[in-house]
Design a protein around this motif. Structure first.
Motif, mmCIF file in Angstrom:
data_model
loop_
_atom_site.group_PDB
_atom_site.id
_atom_site.type_symbol
_atom_site.label_atom_id
_atom_site.label_comp_id
_atom_site.label_asym_id
_atom_site.label_seq_id
_atom_site.Cartn_x
_atom_site.Cartn_y
_atom_site.Cartn_z
ATOM 1 N N ALA A 27 2.428 -0.675 3.903
ATOM 2 C CA ALA A 27 1.564 0.479 3.637
ATOM 3 C C ALA A 27 0.186 0.114 4.150
ATOM 4 O O ALA A 27 -0.195 -1.063 4.163
ATOM 5 C CB ALA A 27 1.527 0.790 2.144
ATOM 6 N N ASP A 55 -3.942 1.962 5.588
ATOM 7 C CA ASP A 55 -4.765 3.122 5.926
ATOM 8 C C ASP A 55 -6.154 2.622 6.294
ATOM 9 O O ASP A 55 -6.489 1.444 6.104
ATOM 10 C CB ASP A 55 -4.842 4.078 4.738
ATOM 11 C CG ASP A 55 -5.231 5.502 5.161
ATOM 12 O OD1 ASP A 55 -5.481 5.711 6.371
ATOM 13 O OD2 ASP A 55 -5.277 6.373 4.293
ATOM 14 N N VAL A 85 6.932 4.214 5.214
ATOM 15 C CA VAL A 85 5.849 3.441 4.613
ATOM 16 C C VAL A 85 6.059 3.364 3.107
ATOM 17 O O VAL A 85 6.666 4.237 2.492
ATOM 18 C CB VAL A 85 4.466 4.059 4.923
ATOM 19 C CG1 VAL A 85 4.192 4.017 6.406
ATOM 20 C CG2 VAL A 85 4.387 5.490 4.410
ATOM 21 N N SER A 112 -4.057 -3.178 4.540
ATOM 22 C CA SER A 112 -2.607 -3.214 4.764
ATOM 23 C C SER A 112 -1.949 -4.060 3.687
ATOM 24 O O SER A 112 -2.509 -5.067 3.242
ATOM 25 C CB SER A 112 -2.303 -3.797 6.147
ATOM 26 O OG SER A 112 -0.913 -3.887 6.367
ATOM 27 N N ASP A 140 5.465 3.706 -0.682
ATOM 28 C CA ASP A 140 4.744 4.602 -1.578
ATOM 29 C C ASP A 140 3.979 3.760 -2.599
ATOM 30 O O ASP A 140 4.411 2.675 -2.983
ATOM 31 C CB ASP A 140 5.728 5.530 -2.290
ATOM 32 C CG ASP A 140 5.032 6.656 -3.035
ATOM 33 O OD1 ASP A 140 3.810 6.849 -2.827
ATOM 34 O OD2 ASP A 140 5.702 7.338 -3.833
ATOM 35 N N PRO A 154 2.236 -1.036 -5.235
ATOM 36 C CA PRO A 154 3.419 -0.354 -4.698
ATOM 37 C C PRO A 154 4.263 0.268 -5.798
ATOM 38 O O PRO A 154 4.322 -0.237 -6.926
ATOM 39 C CB PRO A 154 4.181 -1.482 -4.002
ATOM 40 C CG PRO A 154 3.811 -2.704 -4.775
ATOM 41 C CD PRO A 154 2.373 -2.504 -5.202
#
Length: 247
Positions: free
Chosen positions: A164, A166, A235, A119, A237, A184
């Protein structure tokens, strides 16, 4: 003897006169000009903008900036608008976005399979001057929203951060330590705030005043934000990658 005393007296009078002239010249140099008295710092201009009667085409109430009809503050200018002069996107600084996953056991012979949840949080709405004028309701950041809407990957400037993240499956080679890194995608908008105080006609109690105009440069940066799914927050990019270092 009398003539000599008179002559000396004349000399002294001339010397005093010269000192007065010199002192007058210095005083003239030090007097502030009318223009200098009207100069404002960028911070003062931003306050005048926030307390404008019309801000970016929208009529304001004094309650929009915490004013009060008796206790104040009240309006400080007639009109303020943001004029964009440039826009660009660029890669922000890369940052470590996960903990380390080592494969450093002495008897390790095969890559280690790991599930990495990472994160990264990126600040939003970082302006040169408007950062101090944000306020709970958005303040001047809210006035900038229309300008951001013209660009791809817009963001809500009233929010302080966007994230952001995953979960990825990765292999960690023998003798290596893996962590995730996120870069970012950022956007930068430049422009200036233009504040105007309208001319005033003379009244029975006040003198006429000319129109006054002030400008303050602005630079606002924030991440490119992708729309969230099913109404979820957007979120950031950017690009994630695995970074390997030796044990």
């Amino acid at each position: 003897m009398a003539k000599r005393k008179l002559k000396n007296r004349k000399i002294r009078i001339i010397a005093v006169g010269s000192a007065l002239v010199t002192g007058g010249a210095v005083a003239t140099v030090l007097l502030p000009s009318a223009n200098a008295a009207d100069e404002k710092t960028p911070e003062q201009i931003m306050t005048m903008c926030q307390r404008a009667k019309v801000l970016n085409g929208k009529q304001q109430s004094i309650f929009d900036f915490g004013g009060h009809p008796v206790a104040g503050p009240s309006f400080e200018s007639d009109h303020c608008e943001f004029v964009e002069t440039g826009f660009e996107t660029f890669d922000g600084p890369a940052e470590k976005a996960s903990i380390d996953f080592p494969n450093c056991e002495p008897n390790a012979t095969e890559p280690a399979k790991v599930s990495i949840t990472w994160s990264a949080t990126t600040a939003q709405g970082q302006g040169k001057y408007t950062v101090t004028q944000q306020g709970g309701g958005g303040g001047l950041f809210g006035a900038l929203s229309g300008s951001w809407l013209k660009h791809k990957g817009t963001l809500d400037l009233t929010l302080k951060s966007a994230t952001a993240g995953d979960t990825e499956q990765r292999d960690v080679p023998v003798g290596k330590v893996l962590h995730m890194e996120f870069t970012p995608k950022m956007q930068r908008m430049t422009g200036e705030w233009r504040v105007r105080i309208d001319a005033r006609e003379a009244t029975t109690t006040t003198n006429a005043t000319p129109e006054q105009n002030f400008t303050a440069p602005e630079v606002v940066e924030g991440p490119v934000v992708l729309p969230g799914a099913a109404g979820a927050p957007g979120v950031v990019d950017g690009t994630s990658k695995a970074v390997l270092t030796d044990c």
